[in-house]
Write a protein that holds these residues in place. Structure first.
Motif, PDB file in Angstrom:
ATOM      1  N   TYR A  19      48.077 -97.788  77.797  1.00  0.00           N
ATOM      2  CA  TYR A  19      46.968 -98.463  78.122  1.00  0.00           C
ATOM      3  C   TYR A  19      45.635 -97.458  77.744  1.00  0.00           C
ATOM      4  CZ  TYR A  19      49.820-101.615  80.579  1.00  0.00           C
ATOM      5  OH  TYR A  19      50.808-102.451  80.776  1.00  0.00           O
ATOM      6  N   CYS A  20      44.511 -97.916  78.168  1.00  0.00           N
ATOM      7  CA  CYS A  20      43.339 -97.144  78.011  1.00  0.00           C
ATOM      8  C   CYS A  20      42.890 -96.263  76.800  1.00  0.00           C
ATOM      9  CB  CYS A  20      43.454 -95.972  78.984  1.00  0.00           C
ATOM     10  SG  CYS A  20      41.809 -95.121  79.663  1.00  0.00           S
ATOM     11  N   ILE A  21      41.916 -95.710  76.796  1.00  0.00           N
ATOM     12  CA  ILE A  21      41.293 -95.013  75.515  1.00  0.00           C
ATOM     13  C   ILE A  21      42.301 -93.610  75.275  1.00  0.00           C
ATOM     14  CG2 ILE A  21      39.064 -95.653  75.186  1.00  0.00           C
ATOM     15  CD1 ILE A  21      38.290 -93.416  77.093  1.00  0.00           C
ATOM     16  N   CYS A  22      42.935 -93.325  76.497  1.00  0.00           N
ATOM     17  CA  CYS A  22      43.858 -91.926  76.556  1.00  0.00           C
ATOM     18  C   CYS A  22      45.281 -92.477  76.173  1.00  0.00           C
ATOM     19  CB  CYS A  22      43.860 -91.409  77.985  1.00  0.00           C
ATOM     20  SG  CYS A  22      44.704 -92.543  79.435  1.00  0.00           S
ATOM     21  N   HIS A  23      45.609 -93.670  75.957  1.00  0.00           N
ATOM     22  CA  HIS A  23      47.173 -94.073  75.477  1.00  0.00           C
ATOM     23  C   HIS A  23      47.995 -93.728  76.132  1.00  0.00           C
ATOM     24  CE1 HIS A  23      45.225 -95.737  71.772  1.00  0.00           C
ATOM     25  NE2 HIS A  23      44.516 -94.458  71.572  1.00  0.00           N
ATOM     26  N   GLN A  24      47.633 -93.571  77.702  1.00  0.00           N
ATOM     27  CA  GLN A  24      48.809 -93.309  78.473  1.00  0.00           C
ATOM     28  C   GLN A  24      49.376 -94.502  79.270  1.00  0.00           C
ATOM     29  OE1 GLN A  24      49.949 -90.019  79.062  1.00  0.00           O
ATOM     30  NE2 GLN A  24      48.626 -89.474  77.450  1.00  0.00           N
TER      31      GLN A  24
END
Length: 152
Positions: free
Chosen positions: A101-106
Motif C-alpha cells: 500500500y501507500c506511496i512507499c509500496h510497503q
C-alpha cells in the motif's frame, strides 16, 4: 485435567502448522503455474510478432492483482503503542503475496488512512508517509486525488 488441556493445545498448534504448510505449498505451486503461463503467453506473442498485449494477458493481469477492500480500518490511536515502528516492520520477513500500500509500496503496518476517492489507485496510506499524526475529521483525499479534484 491440565495434561488433557495441554495435549489439546499442542494438537491445535500442530494442526495450524500443517494447515499453514499446505496453504504455502499450494501458493508456491500456483506461483509456479502462473510464471509458466506468463512465459508461454510471452512466447506466443513473440512468435506472432504482436507488440500490443493480447486481451488474454490484460485479463490475466487484472484477475491476479490483489483485491483491496475499502473496509480496512486504521488502527486506533490508543493501540498505537503496541504497533511496531516502520523500521521494525521493514526488518521483518515479508510474505511475497502480501499486498503493498501507500506511496512507499510497503505492507500494511501502524496507523493507516484510506483515501475517500473510491477510484484512488493507492487507497491506503501510512500516517507518516502523508504527514499525519492523527486521523483528520471529515473526508480525506490523498495528494494525487486532491489535485485531480481541483482540476475538475
Amino acid at each position: 485435567m491440565y495434561t488433557k488441556a495441554r495435549e489439546l493445545a499442542d494438537d491445535k498448534v500442530q494442526l495450524a502448522a500443517q494447515t499453514y504448510e499446505l496453504v504455502d505449498k499450494h501458493i508456491r505451486r500456483l506461483d509456479g503455474d502462473l510464471n509458466r503461463f506468463e512465459t508461454e503467453l510471452r512466447k506466443k506473442e513473440a512468435e506472432q510478432g504482436d507488440s500490443a498485449p493480447s486481451q488474454a494477458e490484460v485479463t490475466t493481469r487484472k484477475s491476479i492483482e490483489p483485491q483491496r477492500k475499502r473496509g480496512k480500518n486504521s488502527q486506533s490511536s490508543d493501540a498505537a503503542s503496541d504497533v511496531p515502528s516502520a523500521a521494525e516492520v521493514l526488518d521483518m520477513p515479508v510474505d511475497p503475496n502480501e499486498p503493498t500500500y501507500c506511496i512507499c509500496h510497503q505492507v500494511s503496518y501502524g496507523e493507516m488512512i484510506g483515501c475517500d476517492n473510491p477510484d484512488c489507485p493507492v487507497e491506503w496510506f501510512h500516517f507518516a508517509c502523508v504527514g499525519l499524526t492523527s486521523k483528520p475529521k471529515g473526508k480525506w483525499f490523498c495528494t494525487r486525488c486532491s489535485q485531480d479534484r481541483k482540476k475538475k
